[in-house]
Design a protein around this motif. Sequence first.
Motif, PDB file in Angstrom:
ATOM      1  N   UNK A 246      15.092  41.659  55.565  1.00  0.00           N
ATOM      2  CA  UNK A 246      16.519  41.854  55.247  1.00  0.00           C
ATOM      3  C   UNK A 246      17.345  42.607  56.303  1.00  0.00           C
ATOM      4  N   UNK A 247      16.787  42.839  57.469  1.00  0.00           N
ATOM      5  CA  UNK A 247      17.606  43.431  58.537  1.00  0.00           C
ATOM      6  C   UNK A 247      18.604  42.371  59.023  1.00  0.00           C
ATOM      7  N   UNK A 248      19.831  42.793  59.462  1.00  0.00           N
ATOM      8  CA  UNK A 248      20.879  41.820  59.797  1.00  0.00           C
ATOM      9  C   UNK A 248      20.446  40.686  60.736  1.00  0.00           C
ATOM     10  N   UNK A 249      19.695  40.992  61.792  1.00  0.00           N
ATOM     11  CA  UNK A 249      19.348  39.934  62.753  1.00  0.00           C
ATOM     12  C   UNK A 249      17.933  39.389  62.569  1.00  0.00           C
ATOM     13  N   UNK A 250      17.230  39.838  61.524  1.00  0.00           N
ATOM     14  CA  UNK A 250      15.886  39.299  61.278  1.00  0.00           C
ATOM     15  C   UNK A 250      16.027  37.932  60.610  1.00  0.00           C
ATOM     16  N   UNK A 251      15.034  37.047  60.789  1.00  0.00           N
ATOM     17  CA  UNK A 251      15.124  35.756  60.097  1.00  0.00           C
ATOM     18  C   UNK A 251      15.140  35.954  58.584  1.00  0.00           C
ATOM     19  N   UNK A 252      15.637  34.948  57.858  1.00  0.00           N
ATOM     20  CA  UNK A 252      15.779  35.088  56.414  1.00  0.00           C
ATOM     21  C   UNK A 252      14.972  34.007  55.690  1.00  0.00           C
ATOM     22  N   UNK A 253      14.663  34.256  54.436  1.00  0.00           N
ATOM     23  CA  UNK A 253      14.051  33.250  53.554  1.00  0.00           C
ATOM     24  C   UNK A 253      12.756  32.695  54.104  1.00  0.00           C
ATOM     25  N   UNK A 254      12.698  31.347  54.124  1.00  0.00           N
ATOM     26  CA  UNK A 254      11.468  30.688  54.552  1.00  0.00           C
ATOM     27  C   UNK A 254      11.129  31.002  56.019  1.00  0.00           C
ATOM     28  N   UNK A 255      12.184  31.096  56.818  1.00  0.00           N
ATOM     29  CA  UNK A 255      11.954  31.393  58.228  1.00  0.00           C
ATOM     30  C   UNK A 255      11.282  32.761  58.381  1.00  0.00           C
ATOM     31  N   UNK A 256      11.633  33.682  57.488  1.00  0.00           N
ATOM     32  CA  UNK A 256      11.015  35.003  57.554  1.00  0.00           C
ATOM     33  C   UNK A 256       9.524  34.896  57.237  1.00  0.00           C
ATOM     34  N   UNK A 257       9.196  34.054  56.249  1.00  0.00           N
ATOM     35  CA  UNK A 257       7.775  33.887  55.887  1.00  0.00           C
ATOM     36  C   UNK A 257       6.997  33.303  57.065  1.00  0.00           C
ATOM     37  N   UNK A 258       7.607  32.318  57.739  1.00  0.00           N
ATOM     38  CA  UNK A 258       6.963  31.711  58.910  1.00  0.00           C
ATOM     39  C   UNK A 258       6.793  32.764  60.013  1.00  0.00           C
ATOM     40  N   UNK A 259       7.865  33.506  60.224  1.00  0.00           N
ATOM     41  CA  UNK A 259       7.827  34.540  61.266  1.00  0.00           C
ATOM     42  C   UNK A 259       6.735  35.561  60.945  1.00  0.00           C
ATOM     43  N   UNK A 260       6.633  35.937  59.679  1.00  0.00           N
ATOM     44  CA  UNK A 260       5.627  36.921  59.268  1.00  0.00           C
ATOM     45  C   UNK A 260       4.226  36.479  59.685  1.00  0.00           C
ATOM     46  N   UNK A 261       3.937  35.212  59.445  1.00  0.00           N
ATOM     47  CA  UNK A 261       2.608  34.682  59.830  1.00  0.00           C
ATOM     48  C   UNK A 261       2.396  34.809  61.331  1.00  0.00           C
ATOM     49  N   UNK A 262       3.387  34.355  62.089  1.00  0.00           N
ATOM     50  CA  UNK A 262       3.276  34.432  63.554  1.00  0.00           C
ATOM     51  C   UNK A 262       3.104  35.880  64.005  1.00  0.00           C
ATOM     52  N   UNK A 263       3.879  36.750  63.414  1.00  0.00           N
ATOM     53  CA  UNK A 263       3.862  38.155  63.841  1.00  0.00           C
ATOM     54  C   UNK A 263       2.504  38.790  63.577  1.00  0.00           C
TER      55      UNK A 263
END
Lengths: 467, 196
Positions: A246-263
């Motif tokens: 939920x940070x302003x420039x962090x990805x949101x929703x599904x993209x955040x879940x994808x990013x989480x995996x990569x991270x």
Amino acid sequence: MTKAKTIIEKIWDKNVVHQEEGKPGLLYIDLHLVHEVTSPQAFEGLRLKGRKVRQPNRTFATMDHNVPTIHQNIVKDEISKLQMDTLKKNCEEFGVPIAGVGHPHQGIVHVIGPELGLTQPGKTIVCGDSHTSTHGAFGALAFGIGTSEVEHVLATQTVWQSKPKTLNVKINGKLGVGVTAKDLILAIIGQQGVDFGTGYVIEYTGEAVRNLSMEGRMTICNMSIEAGARAGLVSPDETTIEYLRNRPYAPKGEEFEQATKDWLNLATDEGATYDRTVEINAEEIEPQVTWGTNPSMCVPINANIPNPDQADNENDKNEIQHALDYMGLTASVPISSVTIEHVFIGSCTNSRLQDLEQAASVIKGRKVHPDVTAIVVPGSQTVKLEAEKSGLDQLFKDAGFEWREPGCSMCLAMNGDAVPPGERCASTSNRNFEGRQGADSRTHLVSPEMAAAAAIEGRFVDVRTFV
Amino acid sequence: MEPIRQHTGLVYPLNRANVDTDQIIPKQFLKRISRQGFGKFLFYNWRYDENEEPRKDFSLNNPKYQRATILVAGENFGCGSSREHAPWALQDFGFRIIIASSFADIFYNNCTKNGILPVKLTDQEAQQLIKNAEASDYELTVDLEAKKVYDREGFSADFDLAAYQREMLLNGWDDISVTLTHSDKIDQFEKTHVVY
Ligand code: SF4
């Protein structure tokens, strides 16, 4: 099976654009942070050559070093004002987003990157500023660059870099109650020296690091440069992910879940090897106070100031004597007997909301000592606003602290906030060099809690017994 | 950057060793926003007195040296802080070539990045040039293609520098122009590179 790799190698491999045997590699930069002091000649260079900023949307600017902390808009120093106006003009001309004075996101460049979610795991991050290492807390490869390189990144979104050597600083065990990330990093530099990280990128690992909040991780990564390393980082984990959600420039929703995996996949693999490893026992660390003129010159709060006559060699002896002379201190007396006139709570090391909360927690209705001038400079507009929402500002003000506008302020005394010659300051910043907080000023680096306690007592005290 | 192939110019002799970057450009001028205009402040504390009047006894204030383009100095030129303002100031004053028997590392590299050719000669050769230039108006030719320094009276000396630095100076390339020759690779990279 693929070879086990450290996060440092993974980021390098992911971002290297071009590499020839025996030469530096061309490294792609994912985020370029810009401030008013080190950027004007770089933009001018572009203009002279008719070049553009290659990726304005991977570039982000703010103003921090010169910004006044009483009325941000009234810049008395003409040169400071010119630098700030120039940044604004340059950003407009080249299409670079900027959070300048008056913008709700303005703040110290290393505070706003993380809190806006611009700083993310796996990113390569540069800024014309040595404390860029702060962003490593998120598992980013982040380092400072010079003005020519700033121009180079603006024009090409890359830098030439030699592949870094890796240093594992493994911190075992748990930190004691009242012992903070700041004490940890000061103690490490005190033990290992100001150049033990030279030539390396540090990865901080171990139980004590896993238990740190993101704010604490930023504090230790921030001071990697004080250990000689150009960058320091921590592999991302759930703490990292939760901070970024939920940070302003962090990805949101599904993209955040994808990013989480990569991270999470970027974290150092089990069995990966480092060029060097140093082990530290967190349990032994006590609250620290620096007594000298570099960050390795520190002692636990209950110890005495060193005596040059007990130094191991002539060189150390001279160095200790020189530092004591500059600091106006007597050898062998308890550090807790040293009285102070100033307290500065701020800087990219310790000016986040959690730092301010921790400082406030030791005040508990007490008052700043009558001989002490104490200021709190929040790291960003966001920190300031949140602190004001929860009434922290009032708590500080009631105790007799000044509550200021965000900026670098007394960390380097470029904006007019300075410690007068010969006077002594307990400071939560990162450098206690001669003249750093003003000509002939005397700086003692401490944690926010230790700074707040010193403000009340007028001398250094052990926060663990300060109830 | 302007390419340097062959350059002939008036020599300014500075017979001092260990000239550090704080002497080349004192720190009070670092807050400026331009990389041009530093020439006025070159060797500031040597050139001007407390009242900011030019010092008559400092040779660079001799009007004829306003057109000097080659500086010859003693050993370890450019030591101290890594500020890039030092080559900016020398260049802005008009110097294109610096000759010394040794240079500080970072300063040497900063020169080549900013289009100044640093020429390393032997101590004896550098001292010879300083003597010649102190005796009378003295012109020298520096040939980067042949890596030679010579004058009309028969002085001649060879020098060396790294192949890639020579290529950059001969072509007037800066780091950015070299990187831009890899532009296609950066374009290609950006097509598949994921940034959240
Ligand atoms: S707070 Fe201090 S260390 Fe941090 S960026 Fe500003 S001047 Fe540098």
